[in-house]
Design a protein around this motif. Structure first.
Motif, PDB file in Angstrom:
ATOM      1  N   ASP A 184       0.800  -1.227   0.000  1.00 21.51           N
ATOM      2  CA  ASP A 184       0.000   0.000   0.000  1.00 21.51           C
ATOM      3  C   ASP A 184       0.831   1.276   0.000  1.00 21.51           C
ATOM      4  N   ILE A 185       2.139   1.163   0.198  1.00 22.94           N
ATOM      5  CA  ILE A 185       2.998   2.355   0.252  1.00 22.94           C
ATOM      6  C   ILE A 185       3.237   2.894  -1.158  1.00 22.94           C
ATOM      7  N   GLU A 213       4.808   6.553  11.246  1.00 21.20           N
ATOM      8  CA  GLU A 213       3.429   6.075  11.134  1.00 21.20           C
ATOM      9  C   GLU A 213       3.354   4.558  11.315  1.00 21.20           C
ATOM     10  N   LEU A 214       4.285   3.838  10.701  1.00 24.44           N
ATOM     11  CA  LEU A 214       4.257   2.377  10.781  1.00 24.44           C
ATOM     12  C   LEU A 214       4.551   1.884  12.195  1.00 24.44           C
ATOM     13  N   LEU A 249      12.349   3.581  17.756  1.00 22.67           N
ATOM     14  CA  LEU A 249      12.512   2.533  16.740  1.00 22.67           C
ATOM     15  C   LEU A 249      12.521   3.137  15.337  1.00 22.67           C
ATOM     16  N   ALA A 250      11.611   4.067  15.070  1.00 20.51           N
ATOM     17  CA  ALA A 250      11.553   4.691  13.748  1.00 20.51           C
ATOM     18  C   ALA A 250      12.847   5.425  13.432  1.00 20.51           C
ATOM     19  N   GLU A 251      13.391   6.140  14.413  1.00 27.04           N
ATOM     20  CA  GLU A 251      14.637   6.870  14.205  1.00 27.04           C
ATOM     21  C   GLU A 251      15.795   5.926  13.905  1.00 27.04           C
ATOM     22  N   CYS A 252      15.853   4.802  14.612  1.00 32.88           N
ATOM     23  CA  CYS A 252      16.939   3.840  14.395  1.00 32.88           C
ATOM     24  C   CYS A 252      16.832   3.182  13.022  1.00 32.88           C
ATOM     25  N   MET A 253      15.624   2.853  12.594  1.00 34.26           N
ATOM     26  CA  MET A 253      15.438   2.273  11.264  1.00 34.26           C
ATOM     27  C   MET A 253      15.803   3.298  10.191  1.00 34.26           C
ATOM     28  N   ARG A 254      15.421   4.554  10.426  1.00 36.01           N
ATOM     29  CA  ARG A 254      15.756   5.633   9.484  1.00 36.01           C
ATOM     30  C   ARG A 254      17.275   5.816   9.393  1.00 36.01           C
ATOM     31  N   ALA A 255      17.960   5.778  10.529  1.00 38.24           N
ATOM     32  CA  ALA A 255      19.418   5.927  10.527  1.00 38.24           C
ATOM     33  C   ALA A 255      20.083   4.788   9.765  1.00 38.24           C
ATOM     34  N   SER A 256      19.627   3.579  10.011  1.00 38.77           N
ATOM     35  CA  SER A 256      20.231   2.400   9.389  1.00 38.77           C
ATOM     36  C   SER A 256      20.019   2.363   7.882  1.00 38.77           C
ATOM     37  N   SER A 257      18.968   3.029   7.399  1.00 38.98           N
ATOM     38  CA  SER A 257      18.631   2.979   5.965  1.00 38.98           C
ATOM     39  C   SER A 257      18.888   4.301   5.255  1.00 38.98           C
TER      40      SER A 257
END
Length: 344
Positions: free
Chosen positions: A125-126, A183-184, A222-230
């Motif tokens: 859906d994204i 959001e996720l 969690l969102a910030e860490c996923m954003r940093a890693s990607s």
């Protein structure tokens, strides 16, 4: 009870691997019943806890550790969702998930309570073409009538500090990706600042531009860490965290098997969805060239990491572009088929 005590004593005396003894213990237990024998492959990942009372009457747990390592790879990493579905069908649940880049997003969401089916529906859906835009201009549909003509005439936007132009750190500040991940994670089942307290313990791997070292993220947003890693350097702005300036973990650890091993995992399943080097006729844009440079740097250490894994699943994605998110269902199906062969 006697059988459990004997099992624990055998672990101490013989020094055999916990996984081997655990399999022997289960096989001998089921030999006296009509239930089927459970293999080590299915026994380890279920986070089964065997307990026995020692002579002081204190119950002591013993828990096997399966580490699931998810690599980077851009859109190719969506195949990891298919692998997670295959593991679910086999009743296999990892004790720890470690992810880099797209693997940190898939792994982080899974650890926070998304199952494979929900992940597939969410990814489908994204609107990836909007998320991956390499500019920060507001969507024209949301501009007022007065601002639309100005936006249409704009070719380049620069910020100034007095008369001094401020050059951006990257093509995009990555706000769309940040908003998506926020959001996720808000819709997840589990929320915790300590990633050990998620549904499944989780680690994201990033690279610190200040020190030039790999950083393992085990707490925080969690969102910030996923954003940093990607965060692909040059394309997206780095994430500032305390004294760290974080970008894509794949620069130094695109397949972070060593992180899972350092966390104490006895058995490590690595999923390799990284991109191979492009052919000469595929180096047509600035992004193609940047991606090739990163791959040249990342491939040798990735091969070293794969050699340390107990099992590697590498879906056949040779002809898949790492930026093509439009074929999500096909990628997930390829990952599912690859994992099914190994799991069965």
């Amino acid at each position: 009870m006697i059988r459990s005590i004997t099992f624990l004593i055998t672990v101490i005396v013989t020094g055999l691997s916990a996984g081997t003894l655990f399999a022997q213990h289960l096989n001998s237990t089921h030999a006296t019943t009509s239930a089927p024998v459970v293999s080590f492959r299915s026994a380890v990942p279920m986070r089964t806890v065997i307990t026995a009372q020692n002579k002081e009457g204190v119950r002591s747990p013993w828990q096997p550790h399966l580490g699931l390592v998810l690599s980077g790879g851009g859109a190719r990493g969506l195949a990891q969702i298919g692998l997670l579905r295959a593991l679910e069908e086999a009743g296999i649940r990892p004790d720890l998930i470690v992810g880099t880049s797209i693997g940190s997003i898939i792994g982080g969401l899974y650890a926070s309570g998304y199952n494979a089916r929900r992940l597939q529906h969410t990814i489908r859906d994204i609107e990836w073409n909007k998320i991956m835009r390499m500019h920060d201009a507001a969507d024209r549909n949301f501009l007022s009538l007065d601002h639309k003509p100005i936006s249409d005439r704009s070719i380049l936007t620069l910020r100034f500090d007095g008369l001094q132009p401020i050059l951006p750190q990257a093509v995009s500040n990555g706000q769309r990706l940040t908003n998506l991940l926020n959001e996720l994670t808000l819709q997840a089942l589990y929320h915790a600042d300590d990633f050990d307290h998620l549904g499944i313990p989780f680690r994201a791997v990033a690279t610190d531009l200040h020190s030039g070292k790999s950083v393992t993220l085990s707490s925080g947003g969690l969102a910030e860490c996923m954003r940093a890693s990607s965060t692909l350097p040059v394309m997206y702005s780095p994430v500032v965290r305390d004294s760290l300036l974080l970008v894509d973990g794949g620069l130094l650890a695109n397949i972070p098997v060593n992180v899972a091993r350092a966390e104490g995992c006895e058995y490590i399943l690595a999923v390799n969805t990284t991109s191979p080097l492009r052919d000469s006729d595929q180096l047509n844009t600035a992004f193609d060239v940047i991606d090739q440079v990163f791959n040249i740097v990342m491939i040798p250490p990735g091969e070293e990491q794969l050699a340390q894994a107990d099992m590697v699943i590498a879906p056949d994605l040779r002809h898949v572009d790492g930026m093509d998110f439009s074929i999500a269902d096909s990628l997930i199906a390829i990952g599912y088929a690859s994992a099914k062969e190994k799991v069965n």
